[in-house]
Design a protein around this motif. Structure first.
Motif, PDB file in Angstrom:
ATOM      1  N   SER A  88      29.423  40.690  71.742  1.00 42.40           N
ATOM      2  CA  SER A  88      28.411  40.014  72.558  1.00 42.40           C
ATOM      3  C   SER A  88      29.013  39.397  73.808  1.00 42.40           C
ATOM      4  O   SER A  88      28.310  38.770  74.592  1.00 42.40           O
ATOM      5  CB  SER A  88      27.716  38.916  71.743  1.00 42.40           C
ATOM      6  N   VAL A  89      30.307  39.559  73.970  1.00 42.98           N
ATOM      7  CA  VAL A  89      31.001  38.949  75.101  1.00 42.98           C
ATOM      8  C   VAL A  89      31.678  40.024  75.936  1.00 42.98           C
ATOM      9  O   VAL A  89      32.491  40.792  75.433  1.00 42.98           O
ATOM     10  CB  VAL A  89      32.052  37.928  74.600  1.00 42.98           C
ATOM     11  N   ARG A  90      31.332  40.067  77.211  1.00 44.31           N
ATOM     12  CA  ARG A  90      31.977  40.994  78.131  1.00 44.31           C
ATOM     13  C   ARG A  90      33.216  40.318  78.696  1.00 44.31           C
ATOM     14  O   ARG A  90      33.157  39.207  79.208  1.00 44.31           O
ATOM     15  CB  ARG A  90      31.030  41.386  79.268  1.00 44.31           C
ATOM     16  N   ALA A  91      34.348  40.980  78.596  1.00 50.43           N
ATOM     17  CA  ALA A  91      35.596  40.454  79.140  1.00 50.43           C
ATOM     18  C   ALA A  91      35.669  40.769  80.636  1.00 50.43           C
ATOM     19  O   ALA A  91      35.027  41.715  81.113  1.00 50.43           O
ATOM     20  CB  ALA A  91      36.783  41.081  78.404  1.00 50.43           C
ATOM     21  N   PRO A  92      36.443  39.992  81.392  1.00 49.97           N
ATOM     22  CA  PRO A  92      36.528  40.236  82.844  1.00 49.97           C
ATOM     23  C   PRO A  92      37.006  41.643  83.200  1.00 49.97           C
ATOM     24  O   PRO A  92      36.626  42.178  84.232  1.00 49.97           O
ATOM     25  CB  PRO A  92      37.543  39.188  83.328  1.00 49.97           C
ATOM     26  N   GLU A  93      37.845  42.244  82.349  1.00 46.73           N
ATOM     27  CA  GLU A  93      38.372  43.585  82.652  1.00 46.73           C
ATOM     28  C   GLU A  93      37.489  44.715  82.146  1.00 46.73           C
ATOM     29  O   GLU A  93      37.877  45.880  82.209  1.00 46.73           O
ATOM     30  CB  GLU A  93      39.798  43.735  82.100  1.00 46.73           C
ATOM     31  N   ASP A  94      36.290  44.395  81.683  1.00 45.01           N
ATOM     32  CA  ASP A  94      35.376  45.406  81.144  1.00 45.01           C
ATOM     33  C   ASP A  94      34.464  46.012  82.203  1.00 45.01           C
ATOM     34  O   ASP A  94      33.954  45.309  83.084  1.00 45.01           O
ATOM     35  CB  ASP A  94      34.460  44.798  80.073  1.00 45.01           C
ATOM     36  N   TYR A  95      34.251  47.306  82.049  1.00 48.03           N
ATOM     37  CA  TYR A  95      33.158  47.978  82.733  1.00 48.03           C
ATOM     38  C   TYR A  95      31.939  47.794  81.836  1.00 48.03           C
ATOM     39  O   TYR A  95      32.045  47.901  80.612  1.00 48.03           O
ATOM     40  CB  TYR A  95      33.442  49.478  82.891  1.00 48.03           C
TER      41      TYR A  95
END
Length: 143
Positions: free
Chosen positions: A72-79
């Protein structure tokens, strides 16, 4: 459909030495079947931010393996990608893994032995095992 890509600043902050895939070159297909399953999961969880997180790790019987799970959490390095019509159908792929998955299809299959998300048609893979999780890259120097 791409909703968000990491920035150079995101990668520097995470101390990742990887080139960003230009937005115009991102090619990942989320099938209708996979998108509908993600929509169902989101509805069941009552969370529009739930996503299928896909990464590639060293290991398995052919050198690399796909790792998939819910997040449920998008990391900063994620597309952050989604299906163009079915929403929510979120997919997160980290900046290190996307070059190894670009050109692939994310599908959802239901079989007698169970149901699961799958990566198919990976143009970076020259072979894999019968389970569909472990694969061997065509050109290891590009990763």
């Amino acid at each position: 459909m791409l909703l968000r890509s990491p920035t150079i600043e995101d990668l520097e902050e995470q101390e990742l030495d990887v080139d960003l895939v230009p937005k115009s070159q991102i090619d990942l297909v989320l099938t209708d079947r996979a998108a509908e399953q993600l929509r169902r999961i989101s509805t069941r969880e009552r969370n529009p931010n739930v996503a299928l997180r896909i990464s590639v790790e060293s290991g398995g019987c052919h050198g690399y393996q796909y790792k998939m799970g819910l997040s449920s959490v998008r990391a900063p390095e994620d597309y952050h990608l989604t299906h163009p019509d079915t929403r929510p159908s979120n997919v997160y792929i980290d900046a290190v893994s996307l070059p190894m998955l670009n050109g692939s299809t994310v599908d959802y299959a239901t079989e007698l032995i169970g149901s699961s998300f799958r990566i198919t048609g990976n143009p970076q893979a020259k072979g894999g095992c019968g389970c569909g999780i472990s694969w061997e890259p065509k050109d290891q120097t590009s990763f």
